[in-house]
Motif scaffolding. Sequence first.
Motif, short mmCIF file in Angstrom:
data_model
loop_
_atom_site.label_atom_id
_atom_site.label_comp_id
_atom_site.label_asym_id
_atom_site.label_seq_id
_atom_site.Cartn_x
_atom_site.Cartn_y
_atom_site.Cartn_z
N ARG A 89 -8.41 5.57 -4.20
CA ARG A 89 -8.06 4.71 -5.34
C ARG A 89 -7.05 3.64 -4.93
O ARG A 89 -7.18 2.47 -5.30
N GLU A 90 -6.05 4.02 -4.15
CA GLU A 90 -5.01 3.06 -3.76
C GLU A 90 -5.56 1.98 -2.82
O GLU A 90 -5.26 0.80 -2.99
N GLU A 99 -6.77 10.13 -4.13
CA GLU A 99 -5.68 9.20 -4.44
C GLU A 99 -5.63 8.06 -3.42
O GLU A 99 -5.42 6.90 -3.78
N ALA A 100 -5.85 8.39 -2.15
CA ALA A 100 -5.85 7.35 -1.11
C ALA A 100 -7.00 6.37 -1.34
O ALA A 100 -6.83 5.16 -1.20
N ARG A 105 -7.63 -0.36 -4.81
CA ARG A 105 -6.77 -1.22 -5.63
C ARG A 105 -6.27 -2.41 -4.82
O ARG A 105 -6.37 -3.57 -5.24
N VAL A 106 -5.76 -2.13 -3.62
CA VAL A 106 -5.22 -3.20 -2.78
C VAL A 106 -6.34 -4.10 -2.28
O VAL A 106 -6.21 -5.33 -2.28
N LEU A 124 0.85 -1.19 0.00
CA LEU A 124 0.00 0.00 0.00
C LEU A 124 0.88 1.24 0.00
O LEU A 124 1.83 1.32 0.77
N ASN A 125 0.57 2.20 -0.85
CA ASN A 125 1.31 3.45 -0.92
C ASN A 125 0.31 4.61 -0.83
O ASN A 125 -0.29 4.99 -1.82
N VAL A 126 0.13 5.12 0.38
CA VAL A 126 -0.83 6.20 0.62
C VAL A 126 -0.13 7.33 1.35
O VAL A 126 0.55 7.10 2.35
#
Length: 138
Positions: free
Chosen positions: A126-127, A123-124, A130-131, A86-88
Amino acid sequence: MQGNASQTRIGAAIRAANDALAHLERAADLLDDASRWGVVDMLGGSFATTLLKHRKIDDAQDEVDAAKRALQFFVGQIDGIEGVGLNVELGGVLQFFDLFCDNVINDLFAQRRIKDSQRRVDEAIREVRRVRDQLCRM
Protein backbone atom coordinates in the motif's frame (compact mmCIF):
# COMPACT_ATOMS: atom_id res chain seq x y z
CA MET A 1 15.03 19.71 -9.46
CA GLN A 2 14.11 21.10 -12.80
CA GLY A 3 12.59 20.00 -16.08
CA ASN A 4 13.95 17.01 -17.94
CA ALA A 5 16.31 15.87 -15.18
CA SER A 6 13.41 15.85 -12.74
CA GLN A 7 11.21 13.81 -15.09
CA THR A 8 14.05 11.34 -15.70
CA ARG A 9 14.51 10.89 -11.95
CA ILE A 10 10.76 10.49 -11.41
CA GLY A 11 10.62 7.90 -14.20
CA ALA A 12 13.48 5.95 -12.62
CA ALA A 13 11.72 6.12 -9.25
CA ILE A 14 8.47 4.80 -10.76
CA ARG A 15 10.34 1.89 -12.38
CA ALA A 16 12.03 1.16 -9.03
CA ALA A 17 8.63 1.21 -7.30
CA ASN A 18 7.23 -1.21 -9.86
CA ASP A 19 10.18 -3.55 -9.30
CA ALA A 20 9.67 -3.45 -5.53
CA LEU A 21 5.94 -4.02 -5.97
CA ALA A 22 6.52 -7.08 -8.15
CA HIS A 23 8.61 -8.67 -5.39
CA LEU A 24 6.20 -7.63 -2.64
CA GLU A 25 3.19 -8.97 -4.55
CA ARG A 26 4.98 -12.28 -5.19
CA ALA A 27 5.83 -12.47 -1.47
CA ALA A 28 2.18 -11.81 -0.62
CA ASP A 29 1.07 -14.64 -2.91
CA LEU A 30 3.61 -17.03 -1.40
CA LEU A 31 2.55 -16.09 2.13
CA ASP A 32 -1.07 -16.76 1.15
CA ASP A 33 0.01 -20.20 -0.07
CA ALA A 34 1.97 -20.79 3.15
CA SER A 35 -1.07 -19.78 5.19
CA ARG A 36 -3.26 -22.27 3.33
CA TRP A 37 -0.70 -25.03 3.85
CA GLY A 38 -0.52 -23.96 7.49
CA VAL A 39 -4.24 -24.55 7.91
CA VAL A 40 -3.88 -28.00 6.34
CA ASP A 41 -0.95 -28.62 8.68
CA MET A 42 -3.04 -27.68 11.74
CA LEU A 43 -5.84 -29.98 10.59
CA GLY A 44 -3.53 -32.99 10.70
CA GLY A 45 -1.27 -32.55 7.73
CA SER A 46 1.75 -34.72 7.25
CA PHE A 47 5.45 -33.95 7.42
CA ALA A 48 5.21 -33.31 3.66
CA THR A 49 2.59 -30.62 4.36
CA THR A 50 4.95 -28.97 6.82
CA LEU A 51 7.74 -29.09 4.25
CA LEU A 52 5.51 -27.50 1.60
CA LYS A 53 4.54 -24.73 4.02
CA HIS A 54 8.20 -24.05 4.81
CA ARG A 55 9.09 -24.06 1.13
CA LYS A 56 6.52 -21.29 0.57
CA ILE A 57 7.87 -19.39 3.59
CA ASP A 58 11.44 -19.68 2.30
CA ASP A 59 10.39 -18.51 -1.16
CA ALA A 60 8.48 -15.60 0.41
CA GLN A 61 11.59 -14.66 2.39
CA ASP A 62 13.61 -14.61 -0.84
CA GLU A 63 11.04 -12.25 -2.38
CA VAL A 64 11.03 -10.03 0.73
CA ASP A 65 14.84 -9.84 0.56
CA ALA A 66 14.64 -8.88 -3.13
CA ALA A 67 11.95 -6.32 -2.28
CA LYS A 68 14.19 -4.79 0.40
CA ARG A 69 16.98 -4.35 -2.16
CA ALA A 70 14.52 -2.83 -4.64
CA LEU A 71 13.15 -0.54 -1.93
CA GLN A 72 16.65 0.68 -1.09
CA PHE A 73 17.13 1.61 -4.74
CA PHE A 74 13.66 3.21 -4.78
CA VAL A 75 14.48 5.32 -1.72
CA GLY A 76 17.68 6.44 -3.45
CA GLN A 77 15.67 7.50 -6.49
CA ILE A 78 13.10 9.51 -4.53
CA ASP A 79 15.70 11.15 -2.30
CA GLY A 80 15.64 14.83 -3.17
CA ILE A 81 12.25 14.81 -4.86
CA GLU A 82 10.36 17.38 -2.86
CA GLY A 83 7.24 16.22 -1.06
CA VAL A 84 7.87 12.49 -1.56
CA GLY A 85 8.70 10.11 1.26
CA LEU A 86 8.42 6.41 1.90
CA ASN A 87 7.70 4.71 5.23
CA VAL A 88 8.03 0.93 4.96
CA GLU A 89 8.88 -1.58 7.71
CA LEU A 90 9.04 -5.12 6.41
CA GLY A 91 10.86 -7.00 9.10
CA GLY A 92 11.72 -10.58 8.32
CA VAL A 93 9.71 -13.59 7.43
CA LEU A 94 11.14 -16.01 9.92
CA GLN A 95 11.83 -19.70 9.56
CA PHE A 96 9.75 -21.49 12.16
CA PHE A 97 10.80 -24.31 14.40
CA ASP A 98 7.63 -26.33 13.84
CA LEU A 99 9.44 -28.31 11.13
CA PHE A 100 10.91 -30.65 13.73
CA CYS A 101 8.48 -29.92 16.59
CA ASP A 102 5.30 -30.51 14.64
CA ASN A 103 2.29 -30.08 16.91
CA VAL A 104 -0.82 -27.92 17.08
CA ILE A 105 0.76 -25.28 19.36
CA ASN A 106 3.71 -24.80 17.05
CA ASP A 107 1.42 -24.83 14.02
CA LEU A 108 -0.69 -22.05 15.60
CA PHE A 109 2.45 -20.05 16.36
CA ALA A 110 3.66 -20.49 12.77
CA GLN A 111 0.26 -19.45 11.43
CA ARG A 112 0.37 -16.27 13.53
CA ARG A 113 3.86 -15.45 12.21
CA ILE A 114 2.65 -15.97 8.64
CA LYS A 115 -0.30 -13.63 9.27
CA ASP A 116 2.02 -11.00 10.80
CA SER A 117 4.29 -11.25 7.76
CA GLN A 118 1.29 -10.95 5.43
CA ARG A 119 0.21 -7.78 7.24
CA ARG A 120 3.68 -6.19 6.93
CA VAL A 121 3.92 -7.07 3.23
CA ASP A 122 0.40 -5.75 2.55
CA GLU A 123 1.25 -2.48 4.35
CA ALA A 124 4.45 -2.16 2.30
CA ILE A 125 2.49 -2.73 -0.93
CA ARG A 126 0.00 0.00 0.00
CA GLU A 127 2.77 2.46 0.90
CA VAL A 128 4.83 1.84 -2.25
CA ARG A 129 1.70 2.16 -4.39
CA ARG A 130 0.83 5.43 -2.62
CA VAL A 131 4.25 6.92 -3.35
CA ARG A 132 4.34 5.56 -6.90
CA ASP A 133 0.91 7.06 -7.60
CA GLN A 134 2.11 10.38 -6.15
CA LEU A 135 5.11 10.27 -8.50
CA CYS A 136 2.87 9.49 -11.47
CA ARG A 137 0.93 12.68 -10.81
CA MET A 138 4.07 14.83 -10.86
